[in-house]
Design a protein around this motif. Structure first.
Motif, short mmCIF file in Angstrom:
data_model
loop_
_atom_site.label_atom_id
_atom_site.label_comp_id
_atom_site.label_asym_id
_atom_site.label_seq_id
_atom_site.Cartn_x
_atom_site.Cartn_y
_atom_site.Cartn_z
N MET A 1 0.83 -1.21 0.00
CA MET A 1 0.00 0.00 0.00
C MET A 1 0.87 1.27 0.00
O MET A 1 0.62 2.20 -0.77
CB MET A 1 -0.92 -0.01 1.22
N ILE A 2 1.88 1.31 0.87
CA ILE A 2 2.76 2.47 0.93
C ILE A 2 3.51 2.64 -0.37
O ILE A 2 3.70 3.78 -0.87
CB ILE A 2 3.74 2.35 2.11
N ASP A 3 3.93 1.53 -0.97
CA ASP A 3 4.64 1.60 -2.25
C ASP A 3 3.75 2.23 -3.33
O ASP A 3 4.22 3.02 -4.15
CB ASP A 3 5.07 0.20 -2.70
N LYS A 4 2.47 1.89 -3.32
CA LYS A 4 1.54 2.47 -4.30
C LYS A 4 1.40 3.98 -4.09
O LYS A 4 1.32 4.74 -5.06
CB LYS A 4 0.18 1.79 -4.19
N ILE A 5 1.37 4.38 -2.82
CA ILE A 5 1.27 5.82 -2.51
C ILE A 5 2.51 6.55 -3.02
O ILE A 5 2.39 7.63 -3.63
CB ILE A 5 1.09 6.03 -1.00
N ILE A 6 3.68 5.98 -2.79
CA ILE A 6 4.92 6.62 -3.24
C ILE A 6 4.97 6.69 -4.75
O ILE A 6 5.35 7.72 -5.33
CB ILE A 6 6.14 5.87 -2.68
N ARG A 7 4.56 5.62 -5.42
CA ARG A 7 4.54 5.63 -6.89
C ARG A 7 3.55 6.68 -7.40
O ARG A 7 3.84 7.40 -8.37
CB ARG A 7 4.19 4.24 -7.43
N PHE A 45 9.10 11.19 1.57
CA PHE A 45 9.94 10.90 2.73
C PHE A 45 9.09 10.41 3.90
O PHE A 45 9.43 9.42 4.57
CB PHE A 45 10.72 12.16 3.14
N LEU A 46 7.97 11.08 4.16
CA LEU A 46 7.07 10.67 5.23
C LEU A 46 6.52 9.27 4.97
O LEU A 46 6.45 8.43 5.89
CB LEU A 46 5.92 11.68 5.36
N SER A 47 6.13 9.00 3.73
CA SER A 47 5.61 7.68 3.37
C SER A 47 6.67 6.60 3.56
O SER A 47 6.37 5.49 4.03
CB SER A 47 5.12 7.69 1.92
N TRP A 48 7.91 6.92 3.20
CA TRP A 48 9.00 5.95 3.35
C TRP A 48 9.26 5.66 4.84
O TRP A 48 9.51 4.52 5.22
CB TRP A 48 10.26 6.49 2.68
N ILE A 49 9.18 6.68 5.68
CA ILE A 49 9.35 6.48 7.12
C ILE A 49 8.26 5.56 7.66
O ILE A 49 8.52 4.64 8.46
CB ILE A 49 9.32 7.83 7.87
N ILE A 50 7.02 5.79 7.23
CA ILE A 50 5.91 4.93 7.65
C ILE A 50 6.12 3.50 7.16
O ILE A 50 5.86 2.53 7.89
CB ILE A 50 4.57 5.49 7.13
N VAL A 108 18.71 14.10 -4.84
CA VAL A 108 19.38 12.84 -4.50
C VAL A 108 18.41 11.91 -3.79
O VAL A 108 18.35 10.70 -4.07
CB VAL A 108 20.63 13.11 -3.64
N PHE A 109 17.65 12.47 -2.84
CA PHE A 109 16.66 11.64 -2.13
C PHE A 109 15.63 11.07 -3.10
O PHE A 109 15.29 9.88 -3.03
CB PHE A 109 15.96 12.47 -1.05
N LEU A 110 15.11 11.90 -4.01
CA LEU A 110 14.12 11.42 -4.97
C LEU A 110 14.71 10.33 -5.87
O LEU A 110 14.01 9.37 -6.23
CB LEU A 110 13.62 12.59 -5.82
N PHE A 111 15.97 10.46 -6.22
CA PHE A 111 16.63 9.44 -7.04
C PHE A 111 16.64 8.09 -6.33
O PHE A 111 16.25 7.06 -6.89
CB PHE A 111 18.05 9.87 -7.39
N TYR A 112 17.06 8.08 -5.07
CA TYR A 112 17.15 6.82 -4.34
C TYR A 112 15.76 6.27 -3.98
O TYR A 112 15.56 5.05 -3.94
CB TYR A 112 18.02 6.98 -3.10
N ALA A 113 14.80 7.14 -3.72
CA ALA A 113 13.43 6.68 -3.50
C ALA A 113 12.90 6.02 -4.76
O ALA A 113 12.25 4.96 -4.70
CB ALA A 113 12.55 7.85 -3.09
N PHE A 114 13.20 6.63 -5.90
CA PHE A 114 12.78 6.07 -7.19
C PHE A 114 13.41 4.70 -7.42
O PHE A 114 12.72 3.74 -7.79
CB PHE A 114 13.19 7.04 -8.30
N VAL A 115 14.69 4.58 -7.19
CA VAL A 115 15.40 3.32 -7.41
C VAL A 115 14.85 2.21 -6.54
O VAL A 115 14.74 1.05 -6.97
CB VAL A 115 16.92 3.51 -7.16
N ASN A 116 14.48 2.53 -5.32
CA ASN A 116 14.05 1.52 -4.37
C ASN A 116 12.57 1.15 -4.49
O ASN A 116 12.15 0.13 -3.94
CB ASN A 116 14.33 2.00 -2.94
#
Length: 264
Positions: A1-7, A45-50, A108-116
């Motif tokens: 679910m969190i992955d879908k929100i980030i995407r 970032f907040l979604s990734w923390i959750i 840089v953060f967006l790049f690594y969030a994208f990759v992961n």
């Protein structure tokens, strides 16, 4: 679910950012795009923390760019630490909030969030969303070439080019919602090669399939608008990128494939 929100947040970033502009800010184009970028990055970032908290594990994919990125970010941090104007070095150019250490760390953060978060299938969807945004940018720009700029219509209620000064006239050099001809040109060159990728990726044997007609139409429109920007850097990027694309695919493209493409 969190992955879908980030995407979904990345989809919003790619679709909406190029279109954002607002007349009642210190800068019409870039400032508003940066504020939206910071907002989306904060939400990701907040979604990734959750996600880490709920799954009780932290996954981080390494890339071949880790060391160059680390070197670059380190140089930017040192530059900020020894800067005579730490405010500008941190937040970037005044009125735009871009170009400082804050924007660099955000990218840089967006790049690594994208990759992961994204796999190959989801990347294709994101690229198609980028093409949709570029298509909307193209449609917004073209009336300005003929004296009917849509931005003037939104800002002042007048369907003409009178809201711009002579040195910043879309009938001379298009800039659309990007704010500068070179920025529009660079944006369209990137999406030109994305469309080129989908054009040759289409597995339908006929050259004039429905999908290929759509991609070919986008390629033609984006090339025309790039010419209308009169951006030499964009044209050079288009030329060298095309040459690189041809050389990259020349060996793998067989004569039999060429015959199938045009004769079926």
């Amino acid at each position: 679910m969190i992955d879908k929100i980030i995407r979904f947040l990345f989809y919003c970033l790619f679709l909406i950012t190029p279109l954002l502009m607002y007349k009642n800010t210190s800068e019409l184009f870039e400032f508003n795009k940066m504020m939206f970028t910071y907002l989306i990055a904060s939400l990701i970032f907040l979604s990734w923390i959750i996600k880490v908290a709920t799954e009780k594990r932290f996954e981080f994919k390494r890339t071949m760019l880790d060391i160059p990125i680390l070197i670059f970010v380190s140089s930017q941090i040192l530059s900020w630490m020894f800067s005579i104007d730490k405010y500008t070095s941190f937040f970037g150019f005044y009125g735009r909030f871009n170009g400082g250490i804050l924007s660099t760390l955000t990218y840089v953060f967006l790049f690594y969030a994208f990759v992961n978060i994204f796999d190959f299938k989801k990347i294709n969807r994101l690229l198609k969303i980028s093409l949709l945004s570029a298509f909307l940018v193209i449609l917004w720009s073209l009336p300005g070439k003929f004296g009917y700029d849509l931005s003037c219509w939104v800002f002042l209620g007048e369907l003409n080019n009178n809201c711009w000064v002579n040195q910043f006239n879309p009938s001379e050099r298009l800039f659309s919602t990007l704010g500068q001809p070179n920025w529009l040109g660079a944006f369209l060159v990137i999406n030109f090669f994305i469309a080129l990728y989908f054009f040759f990726k289409n597995k339908t044997p006929e050259l004039l399939s429905q999908k290929n007609i759509i991609y070919a139409g986008f390629l033609l429109l984006s090339f025309i608008v790039i010419l209308f920007t009169k951006s030499r850097s964009s044209l050079l990027a288009l030329v060298f990128g095309s040459l690189f694309f041809i050389l990259l695919n020349l060996r793998s493209f067989k004569k039999t494939d060429f015959k199938k493409l045009f004769l079926n």
